[in-house]
Scaffold this active site. Structure first.
Site, mmCIF file in Angstrom:
data_model
loop_
_atom_site.group_PDB
_atom_site.id
_atom_site.type_symbol
_atom_site.label_atom_id
_atom_site.label_comp_id
_atom_site.label_asym_id
_atom_site.label_seq_id
_atom_site.Cartn_x
_atom_site.Cartn_y
_atom_site.Cartn_z
ATOM 1 N N ARG A 177 0.730 -1.222 -0.012
ATOM 2 C CA ARG A 177 0.201 -0.010 -0.158
ATOM 3 C C ARG A 177 0.867 1.241 0.129
ATOM 4 O O ARG A 177 0.710 2.233 -0.623
ATOM 5 C CB ARG A 177 -1.002 -0.213 1.149
ATOM 6 N N LYS B 271 1.648 24.921 -3.708
ATOM 7 C CA LYS B 271 0.336 24.345 -3.192
ATOM 8 C C LYS B 271 0.717 22.910 -3.334
ATOM 9 O O LYS B 271 0.155 22.013 -4.172
ATOM 10 C CB LYS B 271 -0.853 24.702 -4.029
ATOM 11 N N LYS C 270 3.397 39.187 -3.281
ATOM 12 C CA LYS C 270 1.941 38.888 -3.546
ATOM 13 C C LYS C 270 1.155 40.112 -3.144
ATOM 14 O O LYS C 270 1.582 40.910 -2.579
ATOM 15 C CB LYS C 270 1.480 37.597 -2.692
ATOM 16 N N GLU D 151 3.296 40.230 -8.084
ATOM 17 C CA GLU D 151 1.716 39.956 -8.593
ATOM 18 C C GLU D 151 0.933 41.076 -8.903
ATOM 19 O O GLU D 151 1.117 42.040 -8.117
ATOM 20 C CB GLU D 151 1.131 39.048 -7.688
ATOM 21 N N ASP E 245 -2.216 38.108 -12.241
ATOM 22 C CA ASP E 245 -3.148 37.220 -11.441
ATOM 23 C C ASP E 245 -4.747 37.350 -11.865
ATOM 24 O O ASP E 245 -5.127 38.398 -11.971
ATOM 25 C CB ASP E 245 -3.041 37.807 -9.895
#
Length: 279
Positions: free
Chosen positions: A99, A134, A166, A196, A217
């Site tokens: 597994r 992410k 950002k 950004e 963005d």
């Protein structure tokens, strides 16, 4: 991208400790240590294989007699029904590692497969496909490796790799110009800055302070085309936000240099592979 052995072993050991804990009640009590078996991996879908050497390492760390013959290597296209690898040795080893090895192999192959689809969709354009930060905690290096196996490229690996301002950085500091100028006073000469932007006016401001990379963005394709014209090669342009397989070609055709997709790592579908013990 290269994977370090100590990093791989740490991930596998953590996964095995989580799965086996101190005993495999079924396998350890049912089968003797001398019991032997043969098994194989079979693809149950079409896609790109990734992580086969890591799957092999899982069984090696479980311990016991084990051998694997790898028939298909990372980066290769596989079709439903293809035999990926053959294994033989201790039945306990095969069953206890099954597994964990499959979880890793299926996940990495799913990322490589999704990445290859996106790379193929933008073929012939200037755009390069990249991942993001992410990623699942503890699995970033495996996930980013899988992106490269699928033909994509890696964005920064972590917050130390590059200075990315950002929207929240800019809103907190007050302006793009102020933030970039302040940052340049402190960072080393090897560090690039990415900003950004949400509007074409912000794009112009970022260009005025000689930003090396600019992220567009959630801009419309129409605005991205205008951004490419305004930039005229002064900076690399990255498209980000709401990118899907349905619109990625249209985005690429705007002329942007980079298209980043968080979905490649945070919500990818596992590639279906099974391990079968031969009777």
């Amino acid at each position: 991208m290269l994977l370090q052995n100590f990093y791989i072993d740490k991930i596998i050991t953590t996964a095995l400790e989580e799965d086996i804990h101190y005993v495999d009640v079924a396998t350890d009590y049912l089968l003797s240590d001398e019991h032997k078996a043969e098994a194989y991996y079979v693809a149950k879908d079409d896609g790109v294989l990734c992580g086969i050497a890591i799957a092999k390492r899982v069984f090696e760390l479980v311990g016991g007699d084990f051998q694997m013959e790898i028939l298909i290597e990372d980066g290769s296209h596989v079709k439903k029904g293809d035999i990926i690898a053959k294994m033989k040795g201790s039945t306990r080893t095969l069953l206890k590692g099954e597994r964990t090895a499959l979880n890793i192999l299926q996940h990495m192959s799913g990322i490589a497969t999704a990445t290859r689809r996106c790379v193929d969709l933008v073929e012939g354009t200037n755009a390069k496909i990249t991942d993001t930060r992410k990623t699942l905690p503890g699995l970033r290096q495996l996930q980013k490796y899988a992106v490269t196996v699928g033909g994509g490229r890696n964005h920064r690996y972590n917050l130390s790799d590059g200075a990315m301002l950002k929207d929240n950085h800019i809103d907190a500091y007050g302006s793009i110009t102020g933030a970039v100028n302040a940052l340049r006073q402190k960072i080393g000469h090897m560090v690039k800055i990415e900003v950004e932007v949400r509007t074409l006016d912000e794009l112009r401001e970022a260009l005025d302070v000689n930003t090396e990379i600019i992220m567009l963005d959630n801009m419309s394709c129409e605005d991205m085309k205008k951004a490419v014209q305004i930039t005229n090669g002064q900076a690399l342009l990255e498209a980000s936000g709401n990118v899907t397989e349905a619109n990625i070609r249209e985005i690429a055709e705007t002329g942007v240099d980079i298209i980043s997709l968080g979905a490649l790592t945070h919500s990818v579908k596992c590639f279906d592979i099974s391990m079968k013990i031969q009777k």
